[in-house]
Design a protein around this motif. Structure first.
Motif, PDB file in Angstrom:
ATOM      1  N   GLU A   1      45.897 -38.759 -11.549  1.00  0.00           N
ATOM      2  CA  GLU A   1      47.122 -38.492 -12.317  1.00  0.00           C
ATOM      3  C   GLU A   1      48.065 -37.583 -11.540  1.00  0.00           C
ATOM      4  O   GLU A   1      49.291 -37.775 -11.550  1.00  0.00           O
ATOM      5  N   SER A   2      47.509 -36.596 -10.839  1.00  0.00           N
ATOM      6  CA  SER A   2      48.327 -35.661 -10.053  1.00  0.00           C
ATOM      7  C   SER A   2      48.986 -36.361  -8.874  1.00  0.00           C
ATOM      8  O   SER A   2      50.133 -36.058  -8.525  1.00  0.00           O
TER       9      SER A   2
ATOM     10  N   GLU B   1      51.853 -38.188 -10.396  1.00  0.00           N
ATOM     11  CA  GLU B   1      52.894 -37.247 -10.810  1.00  0.00           C
ATOM     12  C   GLU B   1      53.682 -36.680  -9.628  1.00  0.00           C
ATOM     13  O   GLU B   1      54.904 -36.639  -9.642  1.00  0.00           O
ATOM     14  N   LYS B   2      52.961 -36.255  -8.586  1.00  0.00           N
ATOM     15  CA  LYS B   2      53.611 -35.629  -7.429  1.00  0.00           C
ATOM     16  C   LYS B   2      54.096 -36.650  -6.397  1.00  0.00           C
ATOM     17  O   LYS B   2      54.849 -36.306  -5.495  1.00  0.00           O
ATOM     18  N   LYS B   3      53.635 -37.907  -6.522  1.00  0.00           N
ATOM     19  CA  LYS B   3      54.000 -38.970  -5.585  1.00  0.00           C
ATOM     20  C   LYS B   3      53.633 -38.617  -4.136  1.00  0.00           C
ATOM     21  O   LYS B   3      54.369 -38.889  -3.197  1.00  0.00           O
TER      22      LYS B   3
END
Length: 144
Positions: free
Chosen positions: A27-28, A31-33
């Protein structure tokens, strides 16, 4: 991502805590791409400091043992993509040097296979070829 948790729970003999961490890691990344662990450390667990999260990530990659082929297959089956776009990357911090093959998903590179390198610096042709061959042996050339 609940379905990913459920799939991992069914397929792997891991604690809920480790599975939850791994799902949060994915997920991170989305989120941070990025797969830059310094940036992932900013968001993976908002209850911890960035420095603490970074150390947790380092230990995860250094000490986490499981069948990565099985994990790669689970991840790929969770991503609904017919033809994959592969992204090759490498990151290094201190003594840990990781070479990744990721798949593009919703504009983000999701690591599917990786090797820990026993050296600092870039990969060589043989190391790149070996990981790409691993991908082709697991998923087939027609998946790209």
């Amino acid at each position: 991502m609940q379905s990913l948790f459920t799939t991992l729970k069914e397929q792997l003999q891991l604690s809920d805590k480790k599975i939850t961490f791994f799902v949060r890691f994915i997920e991170s990344i989305i989120e941070k791409k990025t797969i830059n662990l310094d940036e992932i450390a900013e968001v993976i667990n908002p209850n911890n400091t960035k420095k603490s999260n970074y150390r947790i990530l380092q230990r995860f990659f250094k000490d986490f043992h499981l069948c990565f082929t099985a994990l790669a297959k689970i991840l790929m089956s969770s991503l609904s993509i017919d033809k994959k776009i592969l992204i090759i990357d490498r990151t290094q911090w201190k003594e840990i040097n990781i070479y990744f093959i990721s798949v593009k998903y919703q504009g983000v590179a999701i690591p599917i296979l990786w090797n820990l390198l026993d050296k600092k610096g870039n990969t060589n042709t043989l190391e790149r070829k070996d990981l790409i061959e691993d991908y082709v042996n697991i998923f087939g050339l027609d998946s790209i």
